[in-house]
Design a protein around this motif. Structure first.
Motif, mmCIF file in Angstrom:
data_model
loop_
_atom_site.group_PDB
_atom_site.id
_atom_site.type_symbol
_atom_site.label_atom_id
_atom_site.label_comp_id
_atom_site.label_asym_id
_atom_site.label_seq_id
_atom_site.Cartn_x
_atom_site.Cartn_y
_atom_site.Cartn_z
ATOM 1 N N THR A 1 41.162 19.473 45.753
ATOM 2 C CA THR A 1 39.971 19.134 44.965
ATOM 3 C C THR A 1 38.814 20.067 45.264
ATOM 4 O OG1 THR A 1 40.616 16.806 44.896
ATOM 5 C CG2 THR A 1 38.308 17.312 44.433
ATOM 6 N N GLU A 2 38.610 20.403 46.548
ATOM 7 C CA GLU A 2 37.406 21.134 46.967
ATOM 8 C C GLU A 2 37.612 22.635 47.101
ATOM 9 O OE1 GLU A 2 35.666 19.553 50.474
ATOM 10 O OE2 GLU A 2 35.462 17.515 49.676
ATOM 11 N N ILE A 3 38.821 23.064 47.450
ATOM 12 C CA ILE A 3 39.017 24.468 47.812
ATOM 13 C C ILE A 3 39.640 25.247 46.647
ATOM 14 C CG2 ILE A 3 40.188 26.048 49.382
ATOM 15 C CD1 ILE A 3 40.099 23.921 51.515
ATOM 16 N N PRO A 4 38.969 26.293 46.167
ATOM 17 C CA PRO A 4 39.568 27.171 45.153
ATOM 18 C C PRO A 4 40.528 28.146 45.834
ATOM 19 C CG PRO A 4 37.351 27.900 45.655
ATOM 20 C CD PRO A 4 37.586 26.672 46.487
ATOM 21 N N ASP A 5 41.768 27.714 46.008
ATOM 22 C CA ASP A 5 42.713 28.505 46.788
ATOM 23 C C ASP A 5 43.484 29.479 45.903
ATOM 24 O OD1 ASP A 5 44.043 26.548 45.426
ATOM 25 O OD2 ASP A 5 45.459 26.076 47.020
ATOM 26 N N ALA A 6 43.969 30.524 46.542
ATOM 27 C CA ALA A 6 44.818 31.515 45.885
ATOM 28 C C ALA A 6 45.897 31.914 46.874
ATOM 29 C CB ALA A 6 44.002 32.728 45.454
#
Length: 476
Positions: free
Chosen positions: A270-275
């Motif tokens: 929800t919080e972390i824009p991960d790649a």
């Protein structure tokens, strides 16, 4: 004359607010000594044996095995002092004698207190509980033991006022001042979903808002509204019909470790824009180096320890990835020390023990600490301290026989390295096709702390060290 003291579930630290009873270690009528473990509970962090600070005869237990209790709820009562005769215990039945919160009884039997200090208990007598605990424990102390185990009232019995509606004084909504909520987790659930707790009608003692009340209110908000606003009497019809058509099946409560992991993974996504980026690497030379190390004598070096050493040195070159994000302050916090978590599968579910100060440890020290924590995880003996404080996680999912994955970041960390299985594969080596030991490395990172160039540089350095361990010697 025996006096009955009430022992409540103590604050077990690390911000834990509830625990599930796994196994009672004593029964009603048993004699317990000071600091004797009386119950085994499971928190979101670990399995814990809870010692009783009183010595005497157990007169009552609250909660069956499998029951989840909030911090401050009664666990058991102990008759302290006297001869222990049945007639004395009958006169000192729970609910008729002073409890541990009533100072006169405590001072009269101060010699029966434990010298070990639990939060809320100790040689000077129990400390005052927080306000939310006083609401809970006071209500439970008045009720007989079976009532203390009763589940929260069904959602249908906990009517709520929709957010934004006018306050209704008769129903208890639209309150001013502090709102009594059963635990900080429930308060956070409401805050994360934008629910105003002042508009929720609590079904607990003295209007205490339970988790069921908040979930009922959220369900009411999530239901799509009809074109003309339905009357309150008709609003319950969709909920009733949906309950009828709900699919049947086994329901597994998300509690303890599994519940904590579910919350953390959901929060991460929800919080972390991960790649994620990944690369295949030739691990033949690393495997040969490990074989040579172990053939030289001394303690055996694990492959996980060598990968951990590589990660530590990679983080020294790319410190942006050993960090966390303070979302409230909109700041990236770069952390000075590497506390390395590693994923471990246990009978209780996935846990992430943490090797503290991994950056200062040798390969031998890392091997020993990985072995200790893994064994503790299998025995459900990890402490909350063993499971907190990580700054970076290493996930060796190759033990499950898979090549690759897209790891989910262990919130609130900023990155995780995943390692697949190492197997023979065709590989171009020195210009010729050969069979080499190949591994896939997957790297997931928080795109807020760095860009792809930094993440790619980190992963390429790790791959270079795997392919040519001599590269690592340049930084030792």
């Amino acid at each position: 004359m025996a006096q009955v003291l009430e022992f409540k579930l103590p604050d077990l630290g690390e911000g834990l607010t509830e625990a599930e009873i796994v196994r009672w270690l004593v029964g009603v009528g048993d004699v317990v000594a000071i600091d004797q473990p009386v119950v085994e509970v499971e928190t979101a962090k670990a399995m814990v044996e809870v010692p009783c600070p009183y010595g005497g005869v157990v007169t009552a237990r609250y909660g069956e095995e499998g029951t989840e209790l909030p911090v401050g709820a009664p666990l058991l009562t102990v008759a302290v002092g006297g001869t222990g005769a049945p007639e004395e215990l009958a006169e000192a039945a729970p609910g008729t004698a002073p409890t541990a919160g009533e100072g006169a009884a405590e001072s009269a039997v101060s010699s029966e207190y434990s010298g070990n200090v639990l939060v809320g208990y100790g040689t000077a007598g129990p400390a005052a509980r927080r306000r939310r605990v006083r609401h809970e424990s006071h209500a439970v102390a008045k009720a007989p033991a079976p009532a203390a185990q009763a589940p929260p009232a069904p959602a249908a019995q906990a009517p709520v006022a929709p957010v934004g509606s006018a306050p209704v004084a008769a129903s208890g909504t639209g309150r001013e001042g502090p709102v009594p909520v059963i635990s900080p987790l429930v308060r956070k659930l409401a805050r994360d979903r934008g629910l105003d707790l002042r508009e929720v009608r609590g079904s607990g003692p003295e209007g205490l808002i339970l988790r069921a009340d908040v979930e009922s209110a959220l369900a009411a908000l999530d239901r799509p509204a009809a074109a003309p606003a339905p009357a309150p009497a008709r609003a319950a019809a969709p909920a009733a019909s949906s309950a009828v058509v709900a699919p049947a099946g086994e329901r597994v409560p998300l509690r303890g470790v599994r519940g904590a992991v579910a919350d953390k993974l959901s929060r991460s996504r929800t919080e972390i824009p991960d790649a994620t980026c990944w690369v295949d690497a030739d691990a033949t030379e690393l495997m040969a180096a490990r074989t040579a190390m172990n053939a030289a004598g001394g303690p055996k070096i694990s492959l996980l320890a060598l990968l951990a050493r590589i990660c530590v040195h990679a983080l020294a070159r790319f410190p942006e990835l050993n960090s966390t994000v303070d979302t409230a302050a909109r700041e990236i916090v770069r952390l000075p020390d590497v506390h390395l978590g590693f994923a471990a599968q246990t009978p209780r579910g996935l846990v992430v023990p943490v090797v503290k100060d991994a950056g200062t440890r040798t390969a031998e020290s890392l091997t020993a600490e990985f072995a200790r924590l893994t064994e503790a995880a299998r025995e459900s003996a990890l402490t909350p301290a063993d499971l907190t404080g990580g700054t970076f996680t290493l996930n060796n999912y190759g033990v499950f026989g898979v090549d690759g994955s897209t790891p989910i970041i262990n919130h609130p960390e900023a990155a995780m390295l995943g390692v697949g299985r190492i197997i023979p594969k065709p590989w171009v080596h020195q210009g010729e096709l050969a069979v080499r030991q190949v591994v896939q490395l997957s790297f997931t990172f928080d795109h807020r702390v760095c860009d792809g160039g930094t993440a790619g540089g980190f992963l390429r350095y790790v791959a270079d060290c795997v392919e040519q361990p001599a590269v690592l010697l340049r930084t030792l």
